[in-house]
Each structure stands twice: as C-alpha cells, then as structure tokens.
Design an enzyme around this catalytic site. Sequence first.
Site, PDB file in Angstrom:
ATOM      1  N   LYS A 187       0.855  -1.193   0.000  1.00 32.06           N
ATOM      2  CA  LYS A 187       0.000   0.000   0.000  1.00 32.06           C
ATOM      3  C   LYS A 187       0.885   1.236   0.000  1.00 32.06           C
ATOM      4  CE  LYS A 187      -2.902   2.742   3.106  1.00 32.06           C
ATOM      5  NZ  LYS A 187      -4.068   2.752   3.988  1.00 32.06           N
ATOM      6  N   LYS A 189       0.852   5.269   0.774  1.00 34.87           N
ATOM      7  CA  LYS A 189       0.149   6.450   1.266  1.00 34.87           C
ATOM      8  C   LYS A 189       0.426   7.587   0.296  1.00 34.87           C
ATOM      9  CE  LYS A 189      -1.982   7.002   4.054  1.00 34.87           C
ATOM     10  NZ  LYS A 189      -3.344   7.138   4.484  1.00 34.87           N
ATOM     11  N   ASN A 219      -5.927   9.635   1.071  1.00 34.88           N
ATOM     12  CA  ASN A 219      -6.740  10.227   2.149  1.00 34.88           C
ATOM     13  C   ASN A 219      -7.666  11.328   1.622  1.00 34.88           C
ATOM     14  OD1 ASN A 219      -4.214   9.427   4.341  1.00 34.88           O
ATOM     15  ND2 ASN A 219      -6.330   9.048   4.915  1.00 34.88           N
ATOM     16  N   HIS A 316      -7.908  -0.954   8.641  1.00 30.32           N
ATOM     17  CA  HIS A 316      -7.140   0.288   8.638  1.00 30.32           C
ATOM     18  C   HIS A 316      -6.196   0.322   9.834  1.00 30.32           C
ATOM     19  CE1 HIS A 316      -7.157   4.384  10.586  1.00 30.32           C
ATOM     20  NE2 HIS A 316      -6.636   4.701   9.421  1.00 30.32           N
TER      21      HIS A 316
HETATM   22  O1  GKR Z   1      -0.273   7.582   9.383  1.00 34.22           O
HETATM   23  O2  GKR Z   1      -0.284   9.347   8.109  1.00 34.22           O
HETATM   24  C1  GKR Z   1      -0.776   8.288   8.497  1.00 34.22           C
HETATM   25  C2  GKR Z   1      -2.032   7.775   7.818  1.00 34.22           C
HETATM   26  O3  GKR Z   1      -2.496   8.683   6.863  1.00 34.22           O
HETATM   27  C3  GKR Z   1      -3.091   7.464   8.834  1.00 34.22           C
HETATM   28  O4  GKR Z   1      -3.237   8.518   9.717  1.00 34.22           O
HETATM   29  C4  GKR Z   1      -4.409   7.142   8.216  1.00 34.22           C
HETATM   30  O5  GKR Z   1      -5.404   7.152   9.187  1.00 34.22           O
HETATM   31  O6  GKR Z   1      -3.323   5.174   7.548  1.00 34.22           O
HETATM   32  C5  GKR Z   1      -4.488   5.803   7.618  1.00 34.22           C
HETATM   33  C6  GKR Z   1      -5.318   5.630   6.388  1.00 34.22           C
HETATM   34  O7  GKR Z   1      -5.303   4.562   5.858  1.00 34.22           O
HETATM   35  O8  GKR Z   1      -6.015   6.547   5.962  1.00 34.22           O
HETATM   36 MG    MG Z   2      -6.849   5.138   4.474  1.00 33.55          MG
END
Ligand code: GKR
Ligand code: MG
Length: 418
Positions: A187, A189, A219, A316
Amino acid sequence: MQIQDVVLTPVAFADPPLLNVMGVHEPFALRSVVQVICEDGVVGLGESYGDAAFLGEVRKVLPRLRGHDVFDLPGLRRIVGETLAGTVLTDEHGLIGGFSIRKTLSSVFSLFEVACLDAQGHALGLPVADLLGGKARDEVEFSAYLFYKYAAHLDGSEDSWGEIVTPEQLVGSARRMIDEYGFRSIKLKGGVFEPRREVEGIHALAEAFGGHPLRIDPNAAWTPDTGIAVAKELDGVLEYLEDPTPGIEGMAKVAGHANMPLATNMCVVDQGDIEPAFRAHAIGVLLSDHHFWGGMRATQALSVTCESFGVGLSMHSNSHLGISLAAMVHVAAATPHLTYACDTHWPWKSEDVIAPGALEFREGAVAVPDKPGLGIELDPDALAKANERFVRCGLTKRDDVTYMRKFEPGFEPNTARW
Ligand code: GKR
Ligand code: MG
C-alpha cells in the site's frame, strides 16, 4: 470477576517524518495504554489514541469502572454512554473521517472492551480470538505500508529509512519491508505529491514487484475527476483504490467509472454511514478499525454486514504499538469474511511497551497468539520510559499540518489536485 482498579498510562514513541496529505508525522506518536486490574491478580490490556481530548474522556470513565464485572460488556457500554453523554471528539489530523457522538463513545468503549476481553481470556485460560467465537484463520496477513518521507525530523534526527520521495526510493523501501517482513500486498500512502508523480510511483512498484497486489490511499486528497483519471490510469494495476476523494457522493462518482473496487476508512466510519454508502455503491471494500468501530465484537460484526452486501472487508491502521497489533490480529483472525491483507504501521516504529517475541511477522503474516487473552505481556520498564517520553515531548495532539509548516511555511493541505 470484578474490576478493582484501572490504570491509564499515556505514552509517546518515536515516529519517522512520514508524509501524508495533511503534512508530516511529528517526532512522536501518542497512545494510551490501559490496565484493567481485576480480582486474583488478573490484568487486561488495552491501547488506543493518546491525544489530550481522548485521554480526558477516558479519565471521566475510570472511576465508574471499579466494581464492574469484567464479563459485563453491555454494562460497560452503558457506563461509557452515561458518562460521556453527548460528547463529540474531533481531531485535527483529519485522516479518519467524520465525527459523531457514536464514534466518540465507540472509541472510548473500545479501549476498555479490549482490556476486558484480555482479562476475560486470562481468567478463562483462552485466547481472545476464541472468546470472539474462534479463529477463522491461524495467521493474519498484513500489507507493506509505504510512505513518502523526509530523511530527518526538524532537529536533524535521521532514521534508517532515509528520504523516500522518488520512485527508486519508494521501490527501495518496499524491497526492505518485503525482505524484512515478507509482505505480499503493498500500500502506498499518497496525497503528498501531484497525482501523476504518485501514479508513476505505483507503476515503479508494479514493475519491481510483479504479482504483489497494490493499493494507493491519498486520504481523500483528490477531486472526483482526479480519482476517475487515476482509476483509469491504474486499471489492472491496483487491487483497490482507497479514499481517492471525500464523501460518499464523491466516492460513488469515482466508483461508477472505476474497474477496481474503492476502499475506505474515511467515508464509512460509523454504523450510520453503512446504508447510504452501500446503497450508492460508493465502496467495494470497508476498512474496519476496532479503535473507532466500537471494539472488537462490533468490528467482527462488520463481517456479516459486508458479506451480505457483497462488500470486501479489511483493516485500517494508525501509528500503534503491540497491544493494538495483538488486538488487530485477534479480531482479524475471528472475522470470517476478511478479504484483503490488513494495514499496519508496525515497520515504522522502533520501540514498544510489550515484551518482544509474541507477535512475529512471517511471510507478511502474524500467527494468532495461542496464549490466554491477547497473548502479550506488558514490559513495565518500557511502559515507564514511554510515559516519561510522553511527559517530556509536550505534545498533546496529533497535528501534522502545523509540523509541516515548519518545513514548508505556508503549506496548505491540497485537496483538489490533478
Ligand atoms: O499515518 O499518516 C498516516 C495515515 O495517513 C493514517 O493517519 C491514516 O489514518 O493510515 C491511515 C489511512 O489509511 O487513511
Ligand atoms: Mg486510508
């Protein structure tokens, strides 16, 4: 079995400068650890958020738990409901969707529910997964959760991952995670750079790791049109597209033009979101999270709901420690309809509050502990150190935006890119 005392310990642990649409992770992630102490020396453990607002609500409930039967979970729910009546907790990181009274109650209840289930397991000599009805699988598969990141925090402190901003660096970080943990799904981000650059990153991963299922999660940073364009561009490459755009309506618009399923941990975050989202065919995968879905049993119940509507289910994650991982593993093991590898931030942390060895990653999966309760042990020295760090670091909430502005003055989360 009566609860004699409940000890709440806020903790902080070192977190690398990981990037997301809201900014960058601060040097420490905050968590709460709860110990529910019962008769006969039985202790149950729980872990959840550690920001001041959450801790404040949890503290209100503590005095009401003394004398409560650890097996009475509906009674626990009532106590939390009565104590917090009408409270809505919000957060400033904006990464786990909307807020509601129910989500607040569910989050606070969950911390105690996990600890009560752990205590029940210790009292009965049974693993939590057995208390949840038994294991549907012996091990739980997780994905390699990649982030773009800065090389160092503001104070110059570096970590062993270095900078990750180019496709080559992304592939390098994936290789390290796969070598160390054996993950099969990957995955990314997203929501950090221009979508084209992130699409390029996914193509580089696809080329380097053919056969590993891929996902990207900005996100909700993109407009629906950007989401549609990315879905077309990555058709045949992604196993699912996570939260490309905000809201059920926007997600439904993207879903109508995407061949891969859309997943969410942002637009379906509460029982009340299920009907409108499923009716609109906005999502194909629900990303559960026992921390805010009302504990392990409520999360497990999503299995029946999702299966009934032909929606996939996975999990999640936020930055977390070992008590949370143990809870995630037990609930995932006891969830029959779990259709994708779960998320975890585990590889990004370098310390914990539990004794090592109980939770090991092999070929991307964690075997379900077969010891009583969650199958983990608290390390009291590590807990004390993590609490000291919490006090010393002075953070009271997660605020990726403000921290990012120290790197890039004028930074604004961009939610309309293409
Ligand atoms: O750790 O920055 C992060 C993620 O963006 C997290 O805060 C999210 O809640 O991992 C999460 C997600 O899948 O959206
Ligand atoms: Mg997410």
